[in-house]
Structures are given as structure tokens and as C-alpha cells.
Design an enzyme around this catalytic site. Structure first.
Site, PDB file in Angstrom:
ATOM      1  N   ARG A 183      34.257  39.208  24.597  1.00 49.11           N
ATOM      2  CA  ARG A 183      34.418  39.411  26.040  1.00 49.11           C
ATOM      3  C   ARG A 183      35.896  39.582  26.414  1.00 49.11           C
ATOM      4  NH1 ARG A 183      37.316  37.576  30.199  1.00 49.11           N
ATOM      5  NH2 ARG A 183      37.182  35.476  29.349  1.00 49.11           N
ATOM      6  N   ASP A 184      36.662  38.513  26.356  1.00 50.63           N
ATOM      7  CA  ASP A 184      38.062  38.587  26.794  1.00 50.63           C
ATOM      8  C   ASP A 184      38.843  39.542  25.883  1.00 50.63           C
ATOM      9  OD1 ASP A 184      40.353  38.025  28.228  1.00 50.63           O
ATOM     10  OD2 ASP A 184      40.317  35.863  27.877  1.00 50.63           O
ATOM     11  N   HIS A 225      42.449  27.434  27.582  1.00 49.33           N
ATOM     12  CA  HIS A 225      42.280  28.880  27.331  1.00 49.33           C
ATOM     13  C   HIS A 225      43.672  29.485  27.452  1.00 49.33           C
ATOM     14  CE1 HIS A 225      40.017  32.816  28.111  1.00 49.33           C
ATOM     15  NE2 HIS A 225      41.215  33.110  28.606  1.00 49.33           N
ATOM     16  N   HIS A 267      46.375  32.425  26.650  1.00 48.45           N
ATOM     17  CA  HIS A 267      46.847  33.725  26.175  1.00 48.45           C
ATOM     18  C   HIS A 267      48.211  33.471  25.524  1.00 48.45           C
ATOM     19  CE1 HIS A 267      43.742  36.479  27.842  1.00 48.45           C
ATOM     20  NE2 HIS A 267      43.445  35.361  28.477  1.00 48.45           N
ATOM     21  N   CYS A 299      43.944  40.680  30.052  1.00 49.92           N
ATOM     22  CA  CYS A 299      43.122  40.726  31.265  1.00 49.92           C
ATOM     23  C   CYS A 299      43.457  41.994  32.038  1.00 49.92           C
ATOM     24  CB  CYS A 299      43.383  39.492  32.125  1.00 49.92           C
ATOM     25  SG  CYS A 299      42.473  39.524  33.684  1.00 49.92           S
ATOM     26  N   ASN A 324      44.234  36.432  23.936  1.00 56.92           N
ATOM     27  CA  ASN A 324      44.172  34.992  23.704  1.00 56.92           C
ATOM     28  C   ASN A 324      44.821  34.681  22.371  1.00 56.92           C
ATOM     29  OD1 ASN A 324      41.446  35.351  25.394  1.00 56.92           O
ATOM     30  ND2 ASN A 324      42.222  33.274  25.540  1.00 56.92           N
TER      31      ASN A 324
HETATM   32  P1  HMG Z   1      33.381  43.527  45.100  1.00 53.89           P
HETATM   33  O1  HMG Z   1      33.734  44.981  45.154  1.00 53.89           O
HETATM   34  O2  HMG Z   1      34.100  42.602  46.015  1.00 53.89           O
HETATM   35  O3  HMG Z   1      31.821  43.291  45.271  1.00 53.89           O
HETATM   36  O4  HMG Z   1      33.566  43.051  43.608  1.00 53.89           O
HETATM   37  P2  HMG Z   1      30.796  43.777  46.328  1.00 53.89           P
HETATM   38  O5  HMG Z   1      29.781  42.686  46.413  1.00 53.89           O
HETATM   39  O6  HMG Z   1      31.488  44.237  47.583  1.00 53.89           O
HETATM   40  O7  HMG Z   1      30.113  45.050  45.625  1.00 53.89           O
HETATM   41  C1  HMG Z   1      30.814  46.294  45.445  1.00 53.89           C
HETATM   42  C2  HMG Z   1      30.088  47.105  44.372  1.00 53.89           C
HETATM   43  O8  HMG Z   1      30.105  46.415  43.140  1.00 53.89           O
HETATM   44  C3  HMG Z   1      28.620  47.362  44.687  1.00 53.89           C
HETATM   45  O9  HMG Z   1      28.267  48.593  44.086  1.00 53.89           O
HETATM   46  C4  HMG Z   1      27.930  46.252  43.939  1.00 53.89           C
HETATM   47  O10 HMG Z   1      26.591  46.571  43.635  1.00 53.89           O
HETATM   48  C5  HMG Z   1      28.769  46.173  42.688  1.00 53.89           C
HETATM   49  P3  HMG Z   1      28.213  49.980  44.910  1.00 53.89           P
HETATM   50  O11 HMG Z   1      27.230  49.736  46.011  1.00 53.89           O
HETATM   51  O12 HMG Z   1      29.616  50.197  45.436  1.00 53.89           O
HETATM   52  O13 HMG Z   1      27.805  50.988  43.899  1.00 53.89           O
HETATM   53  N1  HMG Z   1      28.727  44.850  42.058  1.00 53.89           N
HETATM   54  C6  HMG Z   1      28.361  44.618  40.791  1.00 53.89           C
HETATM   55  N2  HMG Z   1      27.964  45.429  39.808  1.00 53.89           N
HETATM   56  C7  HMG Z   1      27.644  44.854  38.619  1.00 53.89           C
HETATM   57  N3  HMG Z   1      27.732  43.534  38.399  1.00 53.89           N
HETATM   58  C8  HMG Z   1      28.122  42.699  39.358  1.00 53.89           C
HETATM   59  C9  HMG Z   1      28.449  43.248  40.612  1.00 53.89           C
HETATM   60  N4  HMG Z   1      28.879  42.689  41.779  1.00 53.89           N
HETATM   61  C10 HMG Z   1      29.042  43.674  42.646  1.00 53.89           C
HETATM   62  N5  HMG Z   1      28.191  41.400  39.116  1.00 53.89           N
HETATM   63  C11 HMG Z   1      33.372  41.645  41.682  1.00 53.89           C
HETATM   64  C12 HMG Z   1      33.431  41.707  43.208  1.00 53.89           C
HETATM   65  C13 HMG Z   1      33.596  40.230  41.255  1.00 53.89           C
HETATM   66  C14 HMG Z   1      32.008  42.135  41.228  1.00 53.89           C
HETATM   67  C15 HMG Z   1      34.469  42.583  41.122  1.00 53.89           C
HETATM   68  O14 HMG Z   1      35.670  42.204  41.687  1.00 53.89           O
HETATM   69  C16 HMG Z   1      34.553  42.545  39.631  1.00 53.89           C
HETATM   70  O15 HMG Z   1      33.643  42.940  38.916  1.00 53.89           O
HETATM   71  N6  HMG Z   1      35.720  42.115  39.111  1.00 53.89           N
HETATM   72  C17 HMG Z   1      35.941  42.078  37.667  1.00 53.89           C
HETATM   73  C18 HMG Z   1      36.582  40.809  37.323  1.00 53.89           C
HETATM   74  C19 HMG Z   1      36.708  40.672  35.836  1.00 53.89           C
HETATM   75  O16 HMG Z   1      35.774  40.919  35.079  1.00 53.89           O
HETATM   76  N7  HMG Z   1      37.915  40.256  35.411  1.00 53.89           N
HETATM   77  C20 HMG Z   1      38.151  39.969  34.030  1.00 53.89           C
HETATM   78  C21 HMG Z   1      37.431  38.712  33.593  1.00 53.89           C
HETATM   79  S1  HMG Z   1      38.202  37.220  34.162  1.00 53.89           S
HETATM   80  C22 HMG Z   1      39.380  36.876  32.960  1.00 53.89           C
HETATM   81  O17 HMG Z   1      39.581  37.660  32.066  1.00 53.89           O
HETATM   82  C23 HMG Z   1      40.075  35.553  33.028  1.00 53.89           C
HETATM   83  C24 HMG Z   1      39.562  34.551  31.987  1.00 53.89           C
HETATM   84  O18 HMG Z   1      39.665  35.070  30.676  1.00 53.89           O
HETATM   85  C25 HMG Z   1      40.391  33.281  32.068  1.00 53.89           C
HETATM   86  C26 HMG Z   1      41.895  33.607  32.060  1.00 53.89           C
HETATM   87  O19 HMG Z   1      42.420  34.090  31.080  1.00 53.89           O
HETATM   88  O20 HMG Z   1      42.477  33.400  33.134  1.00 53.89           O
HETATM   89  C27 HMG Z   1      38.098  34.167  32.256  1.00 53.89           C
HETATM   90 MG    MG Z   2      41.448  35.114  29.509  1.00 54.51          MG
END
Ligand code: HMG
Ligand code: MG
Length: 309
Positions: A15-16, A207, A209, A240, A249
Site C-alpha cells: 500500500r504505502d 510508522h 518514513h 506519500c 517507509n
Molecule cells: P473528496 O473529493 O473530498 O470526496 O475526497 P467526496 O466525498 O467529495 O467525493 C468526490 C469523488 O470521489 C466522488 O466521485 C466520490 O464518489 C469519490 P465523482 O462523483 O466525482 O466521480 N470518492 C471515492 N471513490 C473511491 N473510493 C472512495 C471515495 N470517496 C469519494 N473511498 C477522499 C475524499 C478521502 C476520498 C480523497 O481525498 C482521497 O481519496 N484521498 C486520497 C488520500 C490517500 O490515499 N492518501 C495516501 C494514503 S495516507 C498515507 O499515505 C499516510 C500514511 O502512510 C501514514 C503516514 O505516513 O503519515 C497512512
Molecule cells: Mg506513510
């Protein structure tokens, strides 16, 4: 305090590690990675994310990947679910654990999940309730616990605040995340102390990086505090999409080498883990980001690129 005799590693590589790859990585390669990790003895694997494919195209095959893995008894497979839409889709794949991901910094919360910290908690609450009703454990990631690409320094109290908010909605476990790898041991200790004031020690993980090369030192600091769960990414894969310049990471191989050197059990076979990292590095055409893997591969007589991914 004595170091923990056994440590649990969650490999977040599928995933990450892969979410930020620009070129598509096939579902088959992702599935092969999960299989290689479980064969190496990993008992916790973060498989994929149910997020918007417009935001993170690389995770668009989440359903296919979850359907394709052949699960091994005793292994916990987790997935990221930022909202109810993500949960509803994820639930059909029967993960063992889900991850809601918030942040200690307002700016990062906005950039990463398009809402404030308070709004994120409102979005997570029904996800957590639904998962718990289904008997699924919930982890909460607290990003930018020691530094933010947009806000700079982040006070340790912010981690405590988010941990309390997560506890309030029923999140079982918190992962304190140094998203951009800027932390050093004292800063990490202070953030961890805040999380430990809210959660029992077995429900707090690190966690890290490795952007500034401090992740192993940070893990060692956490071990001295008795923390015994860490995320890591095989071959140091990753970064990210919403934290420019942040590297992957800490490499799982490097963490396992450190832990085994300290006499700490992990249940992981380092040689097989090195095979897993070498295979995915080949598949995505990137140099292996684990120093331990490069050293062991060189010892085996395998030519390895020396620069880090
Ligand atoms: P949004 O645009 O605010 O959501 O996104 P919305 O509810 O307004 O929906 C907009 C569109 O997105 C719609 O589609 C929804 O259907 C769709 P449209 O009508 O425009 O075609 N949608 C989705 N589609 C699939 N799956 C979903 C989903 N939700 C809405 N779950 C949202 C909000 C959170 C979805 C968006 O901002 C997003 O996907 N962000 C990605 C965040 C991400 O994956 N970041 C990386 C992971 S976190 C990380 O790496 C950190 C971590 O490792 C720890 C660290 O290191 O810090 C964990
Ligand atoms: Mg991370």
C-alpha cells in the site's frame, strides 16, 4: 526499560510502498508481493487502499488485489478506508483490519483527505462503528506527528489531541506517523508519550518514513519505551502522494536486521524477505532501497544498483 522480546512488523509496502508509483504496477505484481511477504513470515500486511482513484490512481485496483490474494491462516490483511464509500467497498473484500487516516496537522489533513481534522473525525466515526459492528479491528494513522510539509514543526500535543479524538470514536489502535521522515528520537519520544497517555502500549505503533535517515534511530527510541509494533515497507518502497519529496517507509529488511541483532524475535525470515524486496524492485524497475538487502544481495553475488530509490 528492557527492550520488548518480540516485535510485530506490519509491512505496508503493497500500500504505502506502491501508492505513489507513477507507472502502473499490475495487480498480479501486487498480489505476488503480498504472497512473498507472507511466505517470508510477515503476519500483518497492509494490502491496499479504498480511496478515490482520481486522487491515487495506483490503488484503483483495490478490489482486484484483495480478490486475488490467497490468504494464509494467521496473517492479518489490512486496508485503508477514509470514508463510508471506501468502507462499503472494502467490506465486500473482508479485510481483517481497516485503517482510518487522520493527521496532526490541519494543512496535511486538507491536502491528503480534503477536510479538516474535525471533519475527518466525523467522517471516520460511522466507518469505525460499521467496522467494529462487523468485528473488524480499526487502526488510526496520525500523519505528520512530528513534522508537516506545509506547516513545519508540529507540537507533540497535536498527536495527543488526535489520539483522544480517535479514541472517542472507538478506534482500537493508533499509529504515530512521521510522514516526511523529519523526526529525531527526542521528538518521536514526545509524540509517542502523548499517544501513550491515551492508548495502552500494545495499541500504539510507529510508522517512520526514512527521508532523513533517522527511522532506525527513532525505532530504537520507541523500543526503549517498550513500543513493540512498527510499520515498515519492504525494499524501502514508497512515499506519500501528498508529501512531496518524502521517501518511503523504513525498509522492513533494515528493521528486521536491527531487531534480530538486538535479540528481538520477529518471526520473519530475513533471506526470504530480501527475496520479496528484490522481486518487487525488479518488477517496478527501481533500485532496492534497503541497505541490508543490498548488502545481503551483494554477498550472494547478485549485482545491485547502489543508489537508493
Ligand atoms: P473528496 O473529493 O473530498 O470526496 O475526497 P467526496 O466525498 O467529495 O467525493 C468526490 C469523488 O470521489 C466522488 O466521485 C466520490 O464518489 C469519490 P465523482 O462523483 O466525482 O466521480 N470518492 C471515492 N471513490 C473511491 N473510493 C472512495 C471515495 N470517496 C469519494 N473511498 C477522499 C475524499 C478521502 C476520498 C480523497 O481525498 C482521497 O481519496 N484521498 C486520497 C488520500 C490517500 O490515499 N492518501 C495516501 C494514503 S495516507 C498515507 O499515505 C499516510 C500514511 O502512510 C501514514 C503516514 O505516513 O503519515 C497512512
Ligand atoms: Mg506513510
Amino acid at each position: 526499560m528492557a527492550l520488548p522480546p518480540r516485535v510485530k512488523i506490519v509491512d505496508v509496502g503493497p500500500r504505502d510502498g506502491l501508492q505513489n508509483e507513477k507507472a502502473p504496477v499490475s495487480a498480479a505484481d501486487k498480489i505476488a508481493l503480498v504472497h512473498a511477504l507472507q511466505d517470508a513470515g510477515l503476519r500483518e500486511i497492509e494490502v491496499t487502499s479504498f480511496v478515490s482513484p482520481k486522487w491515487v490512481p495506483q490503488m484503483a485496483d483495490a478490489l482486484e488485489v484483495m480478490a486475488g490474494i490467497v490468504r494464509k491462516p494467521g496473517v492479518r490483511y489490512s486496508v485503508l478506508t477514509p470514508n463510508m464509500k471506501g468502507w462499503e467497498s472494502a467490506a465486500t473484500t473482508k479485510p481483517d483490519e481497516i485503517v482510518v487516516f487522520g493527521a496532526a496537522s490541519e494543512a496535511f489533513s486538507q491536502k491528503n483527505i480534503n477536510c479538516s481534522i474535525a471533519e475527518s473525525i466525523e467522517r471516520f466515526a460511522p466507518v469505525v462503528a460499521a467496522a467494529r459492528a462487523a468485528g473488524i479491528k480499526v487502526r488510526g494513522a496520525i500523519s505528520c506527528a512530528v513534522g508537516c510539509p506545509y506547516e513545519g514543526e508540529v507540537a507533540p500535543e497535536r498527536t495527543g489531541m488526535v489520539a483522544r479524538l480517535m479514541k472517542g470514536i472507538g478506534v482500537d489502535h493508533v499509529g504515530v506517523a512521521d510522514t516526511i521522515g523529519v523526526g529525531t528520537p527526542l521528538k518521536v519520544r514526545r509524540a509517542m508519550e502523548q499517544a501513550l497517555a491515551v492508548y495502552p502500549i500494545e495499541e500504539v505503533s510507529g510508522h517512520f518514513h526514512d527521508t532523513y535517515g533517522q527511522a532506525l534511530a527513532n525505532i530504537h527510541e520507541c523500543l526503549q519505551m517498550g513500543i513493540a509494533t512498527f510499520d515498515a515497507s519492504v525494499a524501502g518502497l514508497g512515499g506519500c502522494p501528498y508529501a512531496k519529496g518524502a521517501t518511503g517507509n523504513v525498509a522492513t529488511e533494515d528493521v528486521v536486521y536491527l531487531l534480530h541483532g538486538l535479540g528481538i524475535e520477529t518471526g520473519i525470515d530475513l533471506d526470504r524477505l530480501v527475496d520479496a524486496g528484490a522481486a518487487i524492485s525488479r518488477a517496478i524497475g527501481k533500485p532496492n532501497g534497503s541497505r541490508v538487502a543490498r548488502a545481503l544481495l551483494a554477498k550472494r553475488g547478485v549485482a545491485v544498483a547502489v543508489e537508493c530509490a
